[in-house]
Design an enzyme around this catalytic site. Structure first.
Site, short mmCIF file in Angstrom:
data_model
loop_
_atom_site.label_atom_id
_atom_site.label_comp_id
_atom_site.label_asym_id
_atom_site.label_seq_id
_atom_site.Cartn_x
_atom_site.Cartn_y
_atom_site.Cartn_z
N ARG A 87 0.82 -1.22 0.00
CA ARG A 87 0.00 0.00 0.00
C ARG A 87 0.85 1.26 0.00
O ARG A 87 0.64 2.18 -0.78
CB ARG A 87 -0.87 0.05 1.25
CG ARG A 87 -2.06 -0.82 1.22
CD ARG A 87 -2.94 -0.47 2.42
NE ARG A 87 -3.89 -1.53 2.64
CZ ARG A 87 -3.64 -2.61 3.35
NH1 ARG A 87 -2.47 -2.76 3.95
NH2 ARG A 87 -4.54 -3.55 3.49
N HIS B 72 10.62 8.62 14.06
CA HIS B 72 9.54 7.67 13.76
C HIS B 72 8.17 8.37 13.77
O HIS B 72 7.27 8.01 14.53
CB HIS B 72 9.54 6.49 14.75
CG HIS B 72 8.78 5.29 14.24
ND1 HIS B 72 9.11 3.99 14.57
CD2 HIS B 72 7.69 5.19 13.44
CE1 HIS B 72 8.25 3.15 14.00
NE2 HIS B 72 7.37 3.87 13.31
N ALA C 160 3.88 8.08 10.48
CA ALA C 160 2.41 7.94 10.53
C ALA C 160 1.77 9.04 11.37
O ALA C 160 0.57 8.99 11.65
CB ALA C 160 2.05 6.58 11.11
N GLU D 64 15.22 2.33 18.91
CA GLU D 64 14.52 3.62 19.03
C GLU D 64 14.28 3.94 20.50
O GLU D 64 13.74 3.10 21.21
CB GLU D 64 13.20 3.55 18.26
CG GLU D 64 13.45 3.36 16.76
CD GLU D 64 12.20 3.40 15.89
OE1 GLU D 64 11.10 3.58 16.43
OE2 GLU D 64 12.33 3.27 14.67
C1 MLT Z 1 3.00 1.96 12.13
O1 MLT Z 1 3.50 0.84 12.14
O2 MLT Z 1 1.78 2.12 12.16
C2 MLT Z 1 3.86 3.18 12.11
O3 MLT Z 1 5.20 2.87 11.94
C3 MLT Z 1 3.67 4.05 13.31
C4 MLT Z 1 3.86 3.36 14.61
O4 MLT Z 1 4.66 2.48 14.76
O5 MLT Z 1 3.13 3.71 15.51
#
Ligand code: MLT
Length: 306
Positions: A150, A278, A281, A260
């Protein structure tokens, strides 16, 4: 009705969906250690983002747990094998953050190409250096995408709008069969050898760990830009550092890291590297979408089990 523990941040609308279905919701974002174990002992469903590590040990102590909902894409914080061994279903809300992660990827590609963070830092330091930050145009350059799911496809679409030529590799070859028109299908090695910009969009698995290692870097086109908004560990950080220092890699932008936060990593503060914590999102829209999606999926899965 079920008892649901939400141990990472979820939007108000997501919580409302769980409650409106009649479930008892304990909203305790940031819960860790013994408190998490104790809160989970009675819960039938657990909803997390990436903050909670759902380990085999945690699962073993959660006797009533029937499903885990991940508000997001990656399940690398969840021991899926241990969950499945106990018949615990693991759900994700992968669809919710696709556009947001693709947009962050484009932001990093553009920032690298036009040297935005360095120009910004120079001005903040009181300088006016118009001749120093000459960048490169994306138009006519080749974007190599590793992983055409996606997010990879959303990046391809946006890069094509910038008149980039887009080539891609995906180990499942699903993409090749699904009639992609803007992407040229290539082998992994060909993508490495032809890309001017290389972007990773794969999950972290045994097969993808260290995908960009020293051997892969030796195949890259000199002057390539490397972007990783997928998962730390897909890019071998030591190999990338060597590639940057040798000059083969002209720049890298990393949103994800092997550890991280990446305390003490020489990549943070490296003169050729852009780093973000990170946040691929992290938009209001994506966080709302993943919260609502996972809440709906959890409600549906609990209803199906009754
Ligand atoms: C995800 O896997 O949805 C993104 O990398 C964001 C996150 O890890 O919260």
């Amino acid at each position: 009705m079920a008892s649901i523990l939400v141990s990472d941040a979820l939007s108000e609308r997501g919580l409302e969906i769980l409650r409106a279905a009649g479930h008892t919701v304990a909203y305790r974002p940031g819960l860790k250690g013994a408190e998490l174990v104790s809160a989970l002992s009675e819960a039938e469903a657990l909803v997390v983002r990436s903050g909670t590590r759902v380990t085999a040990e945690l699962i073993a102590g959660a006797r009533s747990l029937r499903l885990v909902g991940r508000a997001g894409v990656g399940v690398d914080n969840i021991d899926v094998a241990a969950a499945e061994a106990r018949g615990i279903e693991v759900l994700t809300a992968a669809e919710g953050s696709t556009v947001t992660v693709a947009e962050h990827t484009m932001a990093l590609i553009l920032a690298l190409a036009r040297r935005v963070p360095w120009a910004h830092a120079s001005m903040i330091a009181g300088r006016w250096e118009r001749g120093v930050f000459t960048g490169v145009e994306l138009a006519g350059r080749t974007l190599g995408i590793i992983g055409l799911g996606r997010i990879g496809r959303a990046v391809a679409k946006r890069a094509a709008a910038f008149d980039m030529r887009v080539i891609a590799f995906d180990s499942t070859r699903e993409a090749a069969r699904s009639g992609e028109t803007i992407v040229e299908w290539r082998s992994f090695e060909e993508v490495l050898e032809r890309a001017d910009v290389l972007s990773f969009h794969v999950p972290l698995t045994a097969a993808t760990r260290g995908l960009l290692d020293a051997e892969a870097i030796a195949r890259l086109r000199p002057g390539v830009l490397v972007v990783n908004t997928s998962r730390g560990g897909v890019v071998d950080e030591r190999a990338l550092l060597a590639g940057l220092d040798s000059g083969r890699v002209a720049g890298a932008a990393l949103d994800v890291f092997e550890q991280e936060p990446p305390s003490g990593s020489p990549l943070v503060g490296h003169p050729k590297v852009i780093v973000t914590p990170h946040v691929g999102a992290a938009t209001h829209e994506a966080q709302e979408k993943v919260s609502v999606l996972i809440a709906e999926k959890v409600v549906a899965a609990l209803a199906a089990r009754r």
